[in-house]
Design an enzyme around this catalytic site. Structure first.
Site, PDB file in Angstrom:
ATOM      1  N   GLY A 177       0.794  -1.223   0.000  1.00 25.00           N
ATOM      2  CA  GLY A 177       0.000   0.000   0.000  1.00 25.00           C
ATOM      3  C   GLY A 177       0.826   1.273   0.000  1.00 25.00           C
ATOM      4  O   GLY A 177       0.292   2.355  -0.234  1.00 25.00           O
ATOM      5  N   CYS A 234     -26.364 -12.033 -20.865  1.00 21.86           N
ATOM      6  CA  CYS A 234     -26.010 -13.338 -20.309  1.00 21.86           C
ATOM      7  C   CYS A 234     -26.812 -13.687 -19.068  1.00 21.86           C
ATOM      8  O   CYS A 234     -26.728 -14.804 -18.559  1.00 21.86           O
ATOM      9  CB  CYS A 234     -24.510 -13.409 -19.998  1.00 21.86           C
ATOM     10  SG  CYS A 234     -24.034 -12.525 -18.511  1.00 21.86           S
ATOM     11  N   CYS A 273     -23.210  -6.674 -18.834  1.00 18.69           N
ATOM     12  CA  CYS A 273     -21.986  -6.844 -18.067  1.00 18.69           C
ATOM     13  C   CYS A 273     -20.915  -5.871 -18.556  1.00 18.69           C
ATOM     14  O   CYS A 273     -20.723  -5.724 -19.763  1.00 18.69           O
ATOM     15  CB  CYS A 273     -21.423  -8.249 -18.248  1.00 18.69           C
ATOM     16  SG  CYS A 273     -22.344  -9.526 -17.424  1.00 18.69           S
ATOM     17  N   CYS A 294     -19.041 -12.061 -19.686  1.00 15.31           N
ATOM     18  CA  CYS A 294     -20.331 -12.120 -20.374  1.00 15.31           C
ATOM     19  C   CYS A 294     -20.271 -13.126 -21.526  1.00 15.31           C
ATOM     20  O   CYS A 294     -21.146 -13.977 -21.673  1.00 15.31           O
ATOM     21  CB  CYS A 294     -20.687 -10.725 -20.875  1.00 15.31           C
ATOM     22  SG  CYS A 294     -22.416 -10.507 -21.291  1.00 15.31           S
TER      23      CYS A 294
END
Lengths: 287, 196
Positions: A35, A247, A269, A275
């Protein structure tokens, strides 16, 4: 690797070896300090800033001839940024490319995490515009460094609280702040907050590159990543009334697409690979 | 025999070998304690184990002062020639350190552990050891590990593990350690929790 498809006159993966070594050392420190934004000597790339120059440099430093690369832009393999970057690496490395998240060893992404769960050994490289989460709250670099060193993130909580005071809920929907390994506040790049839970304990190595801002950071595999929230306003992801109209997926991030001049719209999607695979599987099941 | 004639070659193919070496090191750092194989065997001086030689040739250059525990001239000449790295006179000045004797080695706090505001400006220690095993040893946990890993490093004094615990406690500052045994490596970044 197909040597013949590589453009002549350039080193493998475009960057010179000294630059790669410098970036590789920065990546190793980034993995060791999850991080934390490691400064690096970002180079001029044959693409303008804002087009993923940080992600490209990270990918160029980690890619080898045996890798299989997938590049996505907002979940899609076929949008301009993804097509350009994929072609860049095909020309400079000759590596195999794929659209399938499960076949890739390296996935470079602009602003999405694939719906298909990543696995151990994969590397996902995020393109980051502004790496410093605190920048809009505290413009001085010397101050934000001190805040990170002390893990002093009260200002970020105040910003989220202001959302609640103004809108009644946390209105931040993308680039949602996270705490990595209970120390560093990290900008997950502008992924929708829908994807934030995928950052947590992900088996893949996650690398972040910001070219203009000259920073690299990382989330090692199986690392705790917590989205900031409040006890009475817990972190929530987006939900839709719809399922994908192509989908039928009810668990994926949906794009709202306008499909005619009357303003009719459909939800599909955002992850085109996910998808397509669902539709293929459905077709096979029917046939 | 003068130095120029005594020098042996570096990596066979610097571009493709160094990416393999880097990926092995990154993989080791990302999965602390898990033993990885480094696929490169440069014909380095005997005091350098193959993985240590490969890592130095892949990651060192004029920007990374190297400290040699015993100041081995053959190793120093080899790496100065191939990497162009300066040799650090004191441990504190080093970006990388090569430790060849675990009994007499200095503790991690002797090296540069970085600054709370710039913890990345810290040393990476390459510690050559007599053997590595994941079958038993100290228990490791933390980022990179879904479940605890055990690491047995031959010749590491008990006091050194305690110093590595202190190294972990000083996060975000600290050094990162790569144990090297022949062609194998196991990394211990500062985030790793060591239980003896």
């Amino acid at each position: 690797m197909n040597e013949n498809s590589r453009a002549g006159g350039y080193n493998f993966a475009y960057l010179d070896e000294h630059t790669k070594r410098m970036i590789r050392r920065a990546i190793l420190k980034a993995i060791a300090i999850p991080g934390y934004q490691v400064p690096f000597g970002s180079r001029e790339m044959p693409l303008p800033y804002g087009w993923g120059t940080g992600g490209i440099q990270v990918t160029a430093a980690v890619i080898g001839p045996a890798d299989v690369l997938k590049v996505i832009d907002q979940g899609s393999d076929d949008t301009t940024n993804a097509v350009n970057i994929r072609r860049f690496f095909v020309r400079t490395t000759g590596v195999r490319v794929t659209g399938r998240a499960s076949d890739a060893t390296i996935i470079q992404t602009r602003h999405r995490i694939p719906e298909t769960p990543l696995r151990e050994g994969q590397i996902i490289v995020y393109q980051v515009p502004i790496p410093e989460m605190l920048r809009w709250l505290e413009p001085r670099e010397a101050e934000t460094r001190k805040m990170h060193a002390l893990s002093e993130y009260g200002a970020m909580h105040v910003k989220l609280y202001e959302d609640i005071a103004r809108y009644g809920h946390i209105a931040t929907t993308y680039d949602y702040p996270v705490i990595v390994n209970e120390h560093y506040l990290m900008r997950p790049s502008p992924i929708p907050k829908f994807d934030n839970p995928k950052l947590h304990m992900n088996p893949a190595l996650q690398l972040f590159g910001a070219g203009r801002e000259k920073r690299i950071y990382a989330v090692p595999p199986y690392t705790a990543v917590r989205s900031l929230d409040f006890e009475d306003h817990p972190f929530e992801i987006q939900r839709w009334q719809h399922a994908c109209e192509l989908c039928g997926a009810a668990d994926s991030f949906l794009d709202e697409v306008i499909i005619d001049n009357e303003g009719a719209r459909m939800f599909v999607c955002s992850d085109s690979d996910y998808c397509t695979q669902r539709r293929d599987a459905h077709r096979r099941a029917v046939a | 025999m003068d130095t120029a004639n005594a020098l042996t070659p570096g990596l066979d193919n610097p571009v493709y070998d160094s990416i393999k070496v880097f990926r092995a090191v990154a993989d080791a750092m990302a999965h602390p304690g898990v033993i990885r194989h480094v696929q490169a065997r440069p014909p380095a001086p005997a005091q350098l184990m193959p993985a240590a030689a490969a890592i130095c040739l892949s990651l060192l250059d004029f920007e990374t002062p190297l400290w040699l525990q015993h100041g081995q001239p053959a190793v120093g000449d080899y790496l100065k020639f191939h990497c162009g790295c300066p040799l650090a006179p004191q441990p504190r000045a080093a970006a990388f350190a090569l430790i060849t004797d675990t009994v007499s080695m200095p503790g991690p706090s002797v090296f540069n552990t970085g600054d709370p505001e710039y913890p990345d400006r810290s040393a990476t220690l390459l510690v050559q050891v007599a053997s590595l095993s994941n079958a038993s040893g100290v228990r490791l946990g933390g980022p990179g590990l879904r479940e605890p890993v055990y690491l047995d490093v031959a010749g590491i004094p008990a006091a050194y593990w305690r110093e590595l615990q202190a190294n972990h406690a000083s996060f975000p500052c600290g050094v990162d350690v790569v144990f090297v045994w022949g062609e194998r490596i196991a990394a211990l970044p500062r985030t790793t929790v060591v239980t003896c």
